[in-house]
Design an enzyme around this catalytic site. Structure first.
Site, PDB file in Angstrom:
ATOM      1  N   ARG A   1       0.880  -1.179   0.000  1.00 50.26           N
ATOM      2  CA  ARG A   1       0.000   0.000   0.000  1.00 50.26           C
ATOM      3  C   ARG A   1       0.913   1.223   0.000  1.00 50.26           C
ATOM      4  NH1 ARG A   1      -1.842   0.602   5.558  1.00 50.26           N
ATOM      5  NH2 ARG A   1      -0.583   2.458   5.569  1.00 50.26           N
TER       6      ARG A   1
ATOM      7  N   HIS B   1      -3.393   4.236   5.020  1.00 49.81           N
ATOM      8  CA  HIS B   1      -4.486   3.265   5.127  1.00 49.81           C
ATOM      9  C   HIS B   1      -5.782   3.888   4.613  1.00 49.81           C
ATOM     10  CE1 HIS B   1      -7.244   0.287   6.649  1.00 49.81           C
ATOM     11  NE2 HIS B   1      -7.874   1.242   7.300  1.00 49.81           N
TER      12      HIS B   1
ATOM     13  N   TYR C   1       4.309   5.097  11.642  1.00 46.01           N
ATOM     14  CA  TYR C   1       4.622   3.694  11.927  1.00 46.01           C
ATOM     15  C   TYR C   1       5.467   2.985  10.859  1.00 46.01           C
ATOM     16  CZ  TYR C   1       0.335   3.186   9.111  1.00 46.01           C
ATOM     17  OH  TYR C   1      -0.619   3.281   8.138  1.00 46.01           O
TER      18      TYR C   1
HETATM   19  C1  LIG Z   1     -14.707  -6.226  11.654  1.00 50.69           C
HETATM   20  C2  LIG Z   1     -13.871  -5.001  11.567  1.00 50.69           C
HETATM   21  N1  LIG Z   1     -12.957  -4.743  12.519  1.00 50.69           N
HETATM   22  C3  LIG Z   1     -12.197  -3.632  12.440  1.00 50.69           C
HETATM   23  C4  LIG Z   1     -12.354  -2.760  11.396  1.00 50.69           C
HETATM   24  C5  LIG Z   1     -11.464  -1.518  11.308  1.00 50.69           C
HETATM   25  N2  LIG Z   1     -10.534  -1.713  10.194  1.00 50.69           N
HETATM   26  C6  LIG Z   1     -10.742  -1.166   9.005  1.00 50.69           C
HETATM   27  S1  LIG Z   1      -9.579  -1.607   7.898  1.00 50.69           S
HETATM   28  C7  LIG Z   1      -8.744  -2.511   9.036  1.00 50.69           C
HETATM   29  C8  LIG Z   1      -7.462  -3.227   8.655  1.00 50.69           C
HETATM   30  C9  LIG Z   1      -7.644  -4.077   7.463  1.00 50.69           C
HETATM   31  O1  LIG Z   1      -6.401  -4.573   7.069  1.00 50.69           O
HETATM   32  P1  LIG Z   1      -6.272  -5.542   5.847  1.00 50.69           P
HETATM   33  O2  LIG Z   1      -7.264  -6.633   5.932  1.00 50.69           O
HETATM   34  O3  LIG Z   1      -4.836  -5.931   5.747  1.00 50.69           O
HETATM   35  O4  LIG Z   1      -6.696  -4.641   4.570  1.00 50.69           O
HETATM   36  P2  LIG Z   1      -6.052  -3.286   4.045  1.00 50.69           P
HETATM   37  O5  LIG Z   1      -6.701  -2.171   4.822  1.00 50.69           O
HETATM   38  O6  LIG Z   1      -4.586  -3.345   4.258  1.00 50.69           O
HETATM   39  O7  LIG Z   1      -6.423  -3.221   2.618  1.00 50.69           O
HETATM   40  C10 LIG Z   1      -9.394  -2.479  10.258  1.00 50.69           C
HETATM   41  C11 LIG Z   1      -8.914  -3.177  11.461  1.00 50.69           C
HETATM   42  C12 LIG Z   1     -13.326  -3.053  10.429  1.00 50.69           C
HETATM   43  N3  LIG Z   1     -13.530  -2.283   9.360  1.00 50.69           N
HETATM   44  N4  LIG Z   1     -14.067  -4.183  10.525  1.00 50.69           N
END
Ligand SMILES: Cc1ncc(C[n+]2csc(CCOP(=O)(O)OP(=O)(O)O)c2C)c(N)n1
Length: 359
Positions: free
Chosen positions: A244, A248, A257
């Site tokens: 990425r 985020h 970080y």
């Molecule tokens: C069930 C749930 N828990 C927490 C969140 C908050 N949240 C949004 S994105 C994220 C991290 C996701 O990481 P990843 O699966 O690696 O996808 P990326 O954002 O890197 O594309 C979190 C914890 C959420 N959207 N849904």
């Protein structure tokens, strides 16, 4: 790791010799997605868009896999899927509209086999498995393709979904875009597994680690997985090893970080530059063509913004009518109350008078 192009666009394994038009199409979607993503970031910074999760850096993973799918296949996306969204035919204005805070942007046009984007992490996985099981029971020759991030693999939904997929041999492709970070959690703290692809072994399904910044490798791997799934030979977990390049979401500051060195290292592996070099070596890419694509993308982006920003305001009553096929008595009461407030302009009236009314 399965790779066809090195970081400079040279070949490290056999050239799949894809059709020239397909190669051009791949590059177009990557350029369009990158430019649309850049614009979204600017719109957010100008206060014209809400929180937005940039896709920049992940175009090859999305475009390479997305263009391997048939129209009949179903896509279950996460929220960082601009490239896949666009190439499946979902208008850019929908994406912009959604991130401008208007849920109508998440309504998928009827002829497109995509689910709306899933914001609750990982929840799309068991649903994609259920859909694929349904396809199998009905002897359909399509597949359910599910996108998610590395963070999603730590959720129970991932285990439950992949376990079910293995046991029932469902026509699923699981595409994990391992972009190295789940917000501020690095991949090494996400799991003790050496790779995410190896998790497939435990579920008795196929797994493959692919260079996610290599659009050709992603395409070939997805195509093979789809063929297998459609022949009844089971699901595949594809780990797209990518990065990425931006934050985020626009609410995040990654400088807190992750290091500049890490970012620079990954910028040198930019999937667009790599593919452009490959196309150049093949005599397909030229300065003029690049300009042509950019002009086309700019026009499309401009139109999408105009459409998204000028849509009629939603009807406030709509919030009551999509949850149940027949509106229930409590919602009906609230709906009538809202209508009264709108007609008498008594929005400020004390809402607590009605049980279940607006706070
Ligand atoms: C069930 C749930 N828990 C927490 C969140 C908050 N949240 C949004 S994105 C994220 C991290 C996701 O990481 P990843 O699966 O690696 O996808 P990326 O954002 O890197 O594309 C979190 C914890 C959420 N959207 N849904």
């Amino acid at each position: 790791m399965f790779q066809i192009l090195d970081i400079k666009g040279g070949l490290v394994s056999e050239d799949p010799d894809l059709d020239k038009e397909l190669l051009k199409e791949m590059y177009w979607w990557m350029v369009y997605a990158r430019m649309a993503d850049d614009k979204a970031l600017k719109l957010q910074r100008q206060g014209r868009m809400g929180t937005f999760p940039p896709t920049t850096g992940q175009e090859a993973a999305q475009v390479g896999s997305g263009l391997a799918l048939d129209k009949e296949d179903w896509v279950f996306p996460a929220f960082r899927e601009l490239g896949t969204y666009l190439l499946r035919g979902i208008p850019l204005e929908n994406m912009y509209l959604y991130f401008m805070g208007d849920v109508r942007g998440n309504i998928i046009p009827k002829n497109i086999n995509n689910l709306p984007m899933y914001v609750p992490v990982s929840t799309q996985i068991p649903q994609a498995v259920g859909a694929a099981y349904g396809m199998k029971l009905r002897n359909k020759k399509n597949a359910a393709v599910c996108y998610f991030g590395d963070g999603a693999t730590s959720k129970g939904d991932f285990s439950e979904g992949l376990n079910f997929a293995g046991v029932f041999n469902t026509p699923n492709i699981f595409i994990c875009q391992n972009n190295q970070w789940a917000i501020s959690v690095p991949r090494k703290k996400q799991t003790a597994s050496k790779t995410i692809a190896q998790k497939a072994i435990a579920y008795g399904i196929s797994g493959i680690l692919v260079d996610g910044n290599d659009v050709l490798a992603m395409h070939v791997a997805t195509k093979e997985a789809l063929e297998k799934a459609k022949k009844g030979e089971g699901p595949t977990l594809i780990e797209a090893f990518t990065y990425r390049l931006r934050m985020h979401t626009t609410a995040d500051d990654p400088t807190r970080y992750r290091s500049d060195e890490e970012l620079k290292e990954w910028e040198s592996r930019d999937p667009l530059i790599r593919f452009k070099n490959y196309l150049k070596n093949k005599g397909i890419w030229s300065e003029d063509w690049q300009k042509e694509l950019e002009t086309k993308a700019e026009e499309m982006i401009k139109k999408a913004i105009e459409k998204a920003e000028n849509i009629d305001p939603p009807n406030p009553e709509d919030m009551f009518i999509y949850m149940y096929s027949d509106i229930n008595p409590v919602l009906k009461e609230q709906l009538e109350y809202l209508k009264k407030m709108i007609s008498t302009k008594e929005i400020e009236e004390d809402s607590e008078k009605i049980e279940g009314g607006f706070p």
